[in-house]
Design a protein around this motif. Structure first.
Motif, PDB file in Angstrom:
ATOM      1  N   UNK A 141      18.168  38.915 -44.900  1.00 51.29           N
ATOM      2  CA  UNK A 141      17.296  38.144 -44.145  1.00 51.29           C
ATOM      3  C   UNK A 141      17.268  38.282 -42.543  1.00 51.29           C
ATOM      4  N   UNK A 142      18.408  38.209 -42.023  1.00 52.82           N
ATOM      5  CA  UNK A 142      18.587  38.262 -40.614  1.00 52.82           C
ATOM      6  C   UNK A 142      18.450  39.621 -40.207  1.00 52.82           C
ATOM      7  N   UNK A 143      18.620  40.664 -40.594  1.00 49.80           N
ATOM      8  CA  UNK A 143      18.409  42.004 -40.200  1.00 49.80           C
ATOM      9  C   UNK A 143      16.782  42.173 -40.351  1.00 49.80           C
ATOM     10  N   UNK A 144      16.221  41.652 -41.117  1.00 47.08           N
ATOM     11  CA  UNK A 144      14.720  41.609 -41.195  1.00 47.08           C
ATOM     12  C   UNK A 144      14.014  40.832 -40.099  1.00 47.08           C
ATOM     13  N   UNK A 145      14.548  39.542 -39.862  1.00 47.48           N
ATOM     14  CA  UNK A 145      14.354  38.666 -38.793  1.00 47.48           C
ATOM     15  C   UNK A 145      14.458  39.551 -37.605  1.00 47.48           C
ATOM     16  N   UNK A 146      15.409  40.207 -37.078  1.00 48.97           N
ATOM     17  CA  UNK A 146      15.779  40.855 -36.125  1.00 48.97           C
ATOM     18  C   UNK A 146      14.782  41.915 -35.768  1.00 48.97           C
ATOM     19  N   UNK A 147      14.495  42.827 -36.834  1.00 46.82           N
ATOM     20  CA  UNK A 147      13.331  43.653 -36.740  1.00 46.82           C
ATOM     21  C   UNK A 147      11.948  43.557 -36.744  1.00 46.82           C
ATOM     22  N   UNK A 148      11.616  42.078 -37.304  1.00 52.70           N
ATOM     23  CA  UNK A 148      10.254  41.678 -37.386  1.00 52.70           C
ATOM     24  C   UNK A 148      10.060  40.670 -36.183  1.00 52.70           C
ATOM     25  N   UNK A 149      10.906  39.932 -35.610  1.00 56.17           N
ATOM     26  CA  UNK A 149      10.682  38.890 -34.613  1.00 56.17           C
ATOM     27  C   UNK A 149      11.512  39.005 -33.231  1.00 56.17           C
ATOM     28  N   UNK A 150      12.784  39.007 -33.502  1.00 63.20           N
ATOM     29  CA  UNK A 150      13.828  39.081 -32.370  1.00 63.20           C
ATOM     30  C   UNK A 150      13.736  40.172 -31.608  1.00 63.20           C
ATOM     31  N   UNK A 151      13.635  41.329 -31.951  1.00 58.17           N
ATOM     32  CA  UNK A 151      13.601  42.548 -31.033  1.00 58.17           C
ATOM     33  C   UNK A 151      12.431  42.476 -30.130  1.00 58.17           C
ATOM     34  N   UNK A 152      11.120  41.832 -30.364  1.00 61.40           N
ATOM     35  CA  UNK A 152       9.856  41.839 -29.673  1.00 61.40           C
ATOM     36  C   UNK A 152      10.307  40.882 -28.730  1.00 61.40           C
ATOM     37  N   UNK A 153      10.901  39.603 -29.323  1.00 61.37           N
ATOM     38  CA  UNK A 153      11.135  38.562 -28.260  1.00 61.37           C
ATOM     39  C   UNK A 153      12.078  38.996 -27.014  1.00 61.37           C
ATOM     40  N   UNK A 154      13.237  39.901 -27.260  1.00 60.39           N
ATOM     41  CA  UNK A 154      14.123  40.489 -26.449  1.00 60.39           C
ATOM     42  C   UNK A 154      13.333  41.208 -25.420  1.00 60.39           C
ATOM     43  N   UNK A 155      12.359  42.085 -26.103  1.00 60.76           N
ATOM     44  CA  UNK A 155      11.716  43.021 -25.147  1.00 60.76           C
ATOM     45  C   UNK A 155      10.903  42.288 -24.109  1.00 60.76           C
ATOM     46  N   UNK A 156      10.212  41.092 -24.657  1.00 54.86           N
ATOM     47  CA  UNK A 156       9.377  40.315 -23.622  1.00 54.86           C
ATOM     48  C   UNK A 156      10.207  39.878 -22.608  1.00 54.86           C
ATOM     49  N   UNK A 157      11.391  39.389 -22.554  1.00 52.29           N
ATOM     50  CA  UNK A 157      12.143  39.054 -21.561  1.00 52.29           C
ATOM     51  C   UNK A 157      12.369  40.052 -20.794  1.00 52.29           C
ATOM     52  N   UNK A 158      12.694  41.293 -21.088  1.00 54.23           N
ATOM     53  CA  UNK A 158      13.071  42.438 -20.192  1.00 54.23           C
ATOM     54  C   UNK A 158      11.518  42.829 -19.410  1.00 54.23           C
ATOM     55  N   UNK A 159      10.680  42.543 -20.239  1.00 52.84           N
ATOM     56  CA  UNK A 159       9.456  42.987 -19.555  1.00 52.84           C
ATOM     57  C   UNK A 159       8.775  42.243 -18.534  1.00 52.84           C
ATOM     58  N   UNK A 160       9.170  40.748 -18.905  1.00 48.34           N
ATOM     59  CA  UNK A 160       8.748  39.744 -17.739  1.00 48.34           C
ATOM     60  C   UNK A 160       9.540  40.002 -16.745  1.00 48.34           C
ATOM     61  N   UNK A 161      10.662  40.625 -16.737  1.00 50.33           N
ATOM     62  CA  UNK A 161      11.567  40.687 -15.718  1.00 50.33           C
ATOM     63  C   UNK A 161      11.487  42.081 -14.793  1.00 50.33           C
ATOM     64  N   UNK A 162      10.414  42.803 -15.267  1.00 50.08           N
ATOM     65  CA  UNK A 162      10.236  44.308 -14.744  1.00 50.08           C
ATOM     66  C   UNK A 162      11.328  45.125 -14.810  1.00 50.08           C
TER      67      UNK A 162
END
Length: 171
Positions: A141-162
């Motif tokens: 379930x943790x692997x699934x959560x990483x792929x489903x939710x967390x990875x996109x949230x991490x990408x958002x942090x980097x996108x916000x910081x250009x």
């Protein structure tokens, strides 16, 4: 499972590599194919690019909640790390690898200071204002959560910081 048991397993697996192979055969562990996102050319030259770091080594601020070492499937959450955090303000919560060397030099698993050196020499454009600490060793379930939710949230942090380029560092 007790943290001392996690640490003991890590110490044994780190020093006796044949045990990893034996465990994989007995447990029926298979390599997981991780699909890569589409690769795109760097938008600007490296000497103009802003670089961020995501480390899967369990790095976080002392003031942040530690990663969950009691869940046998791992912890798919992440911690945002300010680039100006001092090494003394950071810690490692990850029992599934031997991090004694990283405890002495955090740049082995979280090379933000080395990126700062490269930026000072003009070899990269700059260092992102925020980075990400997470832990590897994720299953079920943790692997699934990483792929489903967390990875996109991490990408958002980097996108916000250009951020132009992210350096991914394993633990």
């Amino acid at each position: 499972m007790a943290r001392w048991w996690n640490r003991l397993q890590s110490a044994v697996y780190t020093r006796l590599h044949w045990i990893n192979a034996l465990y994989a055969r007995v447990a029926g562990t298979k390599e997981v194919e991780i699909p890569l996102p589409p690769l795109v050319p760097l938008a600007r030259p490296l000497n103009q690019a802003r670089i961020g770091v995501v480390t899967a080594a369990g790095v976080h601020l002392e003031s942040q909640q530690p990663f969950d070492m009691d869940d046998s499937e791992g912890d798919s959450s992440f911690r945002v790390l300010p680039a100006d955090a001092l090494p003394a303000d950071l810690t490692i919560t990850h029992d599934y690898y031997d991090h004694r060397a990283a405890d002495r030099d955090l740049n082995l698993i979280y090379p933000v200071e080395r990126l700062g050196d490269l930026a000072a020499r003009g070899e990269i454009g700059g260092v992102a204002p925020r980075h990400v600490g997470m832990m590897g060793h994720l299953y079920g379930a943790q692997w699934t959560r990483l792929n489903r939710d967390t990875a996109a949230q991490i990408a958002d942090v980097f996108r916000e910081d250009e951020v132009d380029l992210v350096l991914a560092v394993p633990g």
